[in-house]
Write a protein that holds these residues in place. Structure first.
Motif, short mmCIF file in Angstrom:
data_model
loop_
_atom_site.label_atom_id
_atom_site.label_comp_id
_atom_site.label_asym_id
_atom_site.label_seq_id
_atom_site.Cartn_x
_atom_site.Cartn_y
_atom_site.Cartn_z
N LEU A 4 0.69 -1.05 -0.19
CA LEU A 4 0.14 0.21 -0.25
C LEU A 4 0.70 1.37 0.04
CD1 LEU A 4 -2.17 -0.95 2.61
CD2 LEU A 4 -2.74 -1.13 0.34
N CYS A 5 0.83 1.99 -0.67
CA CYS A 5 1.71 3.30 -1.50
C CYS A 5 0.20 4.16 -0.29
CB CYS A 5 1.65 4.06 -2.76
SG CYS A 5 2.40 2.45 -3.01
N VAL A 6 0.70 5.06 1.18
CA VAL A 6 -0.23 6.38 1.32
C VAL A 6 0.78 7.88 1.38
CG1 VAL A 6 -1.88 6.76 3.66
CG2 VAL A 6 -0.67 4.54 3.13
N LEU A 16 -5.27 1.01 8.90
CA LEU A 16 -4.41 1.66 7.49
C LEU A 16 -3.88 3.28 8.14
CD1 LEU A 16 -2.30 1.66 5.39
CD2 LEU A 16 -3.91 1.84 4.10
N ILE A 17 -4.68 3.84 8.43
CA ILE A 17 -4.50 5.21 7.86
C ILE A 17 -4.63 6.26 9.42
CG2 ILE A 17 -5.57 8.25 8.43
CD1 ILE A 17 -7.66 5.95 5.98
N ILE A 40 -8.80 8.08 -1.48
CA ILE A 40 -8.80 7.51 -2.51
C ILE A 40 -8.57 6.50 -2.76
CG2 ILE A 40 -8.33 7.76 -5.33
CD1 ILE A 40 -7.98 11.05 -5.09
N PRO A 41 -8.74 4.69 -2.89
CA PRO A 41 -8.77 4.45 -2.49
C PRO A 41 -6.93 2.94 -2.78
CG PRO A 41 -9.85 3.30 -2.81
CD PRO A 41 -9.94 5.13 -2.85
N GLY A 42 -7.30 3.69 -4.59
CA GLY A 42 -6.62 2.77 -5.39
C GLY A 42 -6.16 3.62 -6.79
N GLY A 43 -5.36 4.79 -6.30
CA GLY A 43 -4.31 5.48 -7.61
C GLY A 43 -5.89 6.33 -7.88
N SER A 44 -5.60 6.84 -8.53
CA SER A 44 -6.07 8.58 -8.80
C SER A 44 -7.79 8.07 -9.77
CB SER A 44 -5.06 9.75 -9.61
OG SER A 44 -5.18 9.65 -11.06
N VAL A 86 -2.83 4.83 -2.05
CA VAL A 86 -4.28 5.55 -1.00
C VAL A 86 -3.90 7.59 -0.79
CG1 VAL A 86 -4.94 5.38 0.82
CG2 VAL A 86 -4.14 3.26 -0.10
N ILE A 87 -4.53 7.85 -1.47
CA ILE A 87 -4.35 9.25 -1.39
C ILE A 87 -5.54 9.81 -0.32
CG2 ILE A 87 -4.88 11.25 -2.65
CD1 ILE A 87 -3.88 9.62 -5.39
#
Ligand SMILES: Cc1cc2nc3c(=O)[nH]c(=O)nc-3n(C[C@H](O)[C@H](O)[C@H](O)COP(=O)(O)O)c2cc1C
Ligand code: SF4
Ligand code: FES
Lengths: 162, 449
Positions: free
Chosen positions: B246-248, B270-271, B288-292, B343-344
């Protein structure tokens, strides 16, 4: 058309072409990259030369140069500064970083496309996500990559890239 | 408290003393899985991958075993190609870069095993142009692997032959779409191909059967062979096997990359636990959970999800954003997608119209321009969101924006059409009052500063 190329450069070209035994045309992007690294931009001569080398028409090369954002038809400044514009970097302050680079170098103009400083030393460009969103804002100085580039780091970077 | 990280793919990444050369890799057991694979029948490797239920990590989450089963090496008369998709350009995603820079041999080993399993003799690694250093690292890794006879002719004395070459992109996001990537690799503009008939498995690179897999997927193949497909399938939850990187990024205290068993933690964990909560003491507003391209989720929203009740039966539960388990199926069930794992996070000071304007600008810049709805629509969506964000909204703009987005999705050659309209549709649906306030020029009401 009289272009003299160094043998070392021609060797690189020949090697790149061998990576595509099925179709020479596949070597178009690698050749454009090699040319731009060597000469700084893609001139009319470059387009003719690469097309001839790969048995293509010049339009087959020109249409790539106009499609792929990394290729340029004009020379850039001595140092190319790429700042990521996309969401995570924007949340981290990349618009400020971009404005600050422009101010510090005196580059003016279009918000997005490449703009050069009056002394021709820097070309500054807003680019899209550079795949390091966790260390926003991110910047590339030529091929070197820098993370967390906020306003306080800009002078230091400009000093380093003279 | 969140479950501990389970580092499978990122096991050595950032470990003290771990370097990206082949000696270090071999010292840590590297290429042992290749040596094991190469004594197996290729079809046996494919069976293990099928059993592992490994799903692609590039965005769509498609079954890797299924993708490979479309090509039967015994029946195909043309050459079969494999391409590693290292274009990593989906905003919010930054995992493949780490693998390439810090553990390139894991990828090369995964690639060789995958090539052997599919009788591939020529493979390409398509890396985005903005990774010049990554490309050099991979070039060197391939040379090192060749020197050890893991690549080249007669690999490890088995008679198997494989070449892998690096191919650099040049700054176009659409090269991540697999058929656009193939066109680009053929030396053309990266115009995605229409499917059918141009499924890569049938008419891929040079009109031959082609497998395209993401960097992380190919790394996973190595671990499937290492532990066996059944053992791999026990990691995570059914149908969501293995780990997820996961990339946060965005408004959290500790952004970064984290690896967990699929489904072993929730968004809230996670957050809040892993990423240290929202920065500057603010509150969560949206994720935004999976890329823009993934649809946005709003804090405070309620979702319906089927979960196991106390008696073991599946029941419909009402859950919050914080309760969503991080896995493929749960994200799909709440109306978005796990996508690329990017994850943004946005805090309550953020203006959702501005955020959407930023995203829309990305898509307007990156549309390849082949399909009219996408080419024209992405520009319109950028123009409208920009004027809304800059105090020039018109009364009808929300409706107009929705209309444009609704007329792109499902009407284009490639999934970019969905990728650019989903953010618009979801931001409008989830934050209608913010868009309306722009039209009413009543900003204070929205931000509650
Ligand atoms: C617009 C668009 C962009 C994409 N970008 C990427 C990317 O950067 N990297 C990637 O691995 N997959 C990307 N994909 C997904 C690929 O088309 C493809 O599904 C994937 O590489 C398959 O690999 P996997 O099955 O291992 O996930 C993109 C898809 C679309 C529609
Ligand atoms: S949907 Fe957009 S990106 Fe995809 S092929 Fe059509 S114009 Fe190109
Ligand atoms: S948004 Fe800047 S690196 Fe991804």
């Amino acid at each position: 058309m009289a272009i003299t190329l160094l043998p070392e450069f021609e060797n690189k070209i020949e090697t790149a072409i061998t990576h595509y035994p099925v179709s020479k045309r596949s070597a178009s992007l690698p050749l454009l990259h090699l040319w731009q690294e060597e000469f700084g931009h893609i001139s009319d001569e470059a387009i003719d030369w690469i097309a001839a080398k790969l048995d293509l028409q010049p339009i087959n090369i020109l249409e790539l140069v106009t499609f792929y954002p990394m290729f340029r038809r004009q020379p850039f400044g001595k140092h190319h500064i790429r700042i990521c514009r996309t969401l995570s970097c924007a949340l981290g302050g990349s618009y400020e970083t971009h404005a600050c680079f422009k101010k510090a170098t005196g580059a003016e103009g279009d918000d997005h496309g490449p703009v050069s400083s009056p002394d021709g030393k820097y070309t500054i460009e807003f680019v899209e996500c550079l795949a390091s969103c966790g260390t926003a804002p991110v910047v590339m100085m030529n091929d070197d990559f820098y993370e967390d580039v906020n306003e306080s780091k800009i002078q230091e970077l400009l000093q380093k890239y003279q | 408290m969140a479950a501990p990280q389970r580092r499978l793919i990122f096991k050595h990444i950032d470990a003290p003393g771990y370097t990206n050369d082949i000696d270090c890799y071999i010292k840590h057991g590297g290429y042992d899985d290749l040596k094991k694979s190469i004594t197996m029948e290729p079809t046996a490797i494919k069976d293990e991958v099928k059993k592992s239920q490994l799903r692609g990590r590039g965005g769509a989450g498609f079954s890797c075993g299924m993708k490979w089963s479309f090509i039967d090496a015994k029946k195909v008369t043309k050459p079969i190609y494999l391409i590693c998709n290292a274009d990593e350009s989906e905003p919010g995603t930054f995992k493949d870069r780490q693998i390439i820079h810090k553990d390139p041999h894991q990828l090369i080993e995964g690639m060789i095993i995958s090539c052997f399993a599919n009788s591939v003799k020529l493979a390409y690694l398509y890396i985005r142009g903005e990774f010049p250093e990554g490309a050099k690292i991979l070039e060197r890794a391939i040379e090192e692997a060749r020197a050890k006879n893991f690549i080249g002719k007669n690999i490890l004395g088995t008679g198997y032959e494989l070449e892998i070459y690096i191919h650099r992109g040049a700054g176009a996001y659409i090269c991540g779409e697999e058929t656009g990537l193939i066109e680009s690799l053929e030396g053309k503009r990266a115009y995605p191909r229409i499917k059918p008939p141009y499924f890569p498995a049938v008419l891929g690179l040079y009109m031959c059967p082609t497998i395209v897999n993401n960097v992380e997927t190919l790394c996973n193949v190595k671990h499937v062979i290492n532990m066996g497909g059944e053992a791999f399938a026990k990691i995570g939850t059914p149908n969501n096997t293995g780990t997820r990187v996961l990339c946060v990024s965005g408004d959290v205290n500790k952004p970064g990359y984290y690896e967990f068993e699929c489904g072993s933690l929730t968004m809230g964990e996670l957050i809040n636990d892993v990423c240290g909560g929202i920065r500057n003491g603010r509150k969560l507003k949206a994720v935004i959970p999976g890329g823009s391209s993934a649809k946005v989720l709003r804090a405070g929203e309620k979702f319906k999800l089927k979960q196991k009740g106390a008696d073991g039966a599946m029941v419909d539960k009402e859950i919050t954003l914080e309760d969503i388990p991080v896995d493929f199926d749960s994200f799909a069930a709440v109306g978005t997608m796990a996508g690329s794992g990017g994850v943004i996070v946005m805090d309550d000071s953020r203006d959702m119209v501005e955020c959407l304007a930023n995203i829309s600008e990305f898509y307007a810049h990156e549309s390849c321009g082949q399909c009219t709805p996408c080419r024209e629509g992405s520009l319109w969506m950028k123009k409208i969101t920009h004027r809304m964000a800059h105090g020039q909204a018109r009364k009808e703009d929300s409706a107009l924006l929705k209309n444009v987005a609704d007329n792109i999705a499902g009407r284009t050659i490639c999934a970019f059409g969905e990728a650019c309209s989903w953010p618009v549709q979801s931001f409008l649906a989830k934050f209608p009052e913010e868009f309306q306030a722009k039209a009413n020029k009543d900003e204070e009401l929205v931000l509650g500063k």
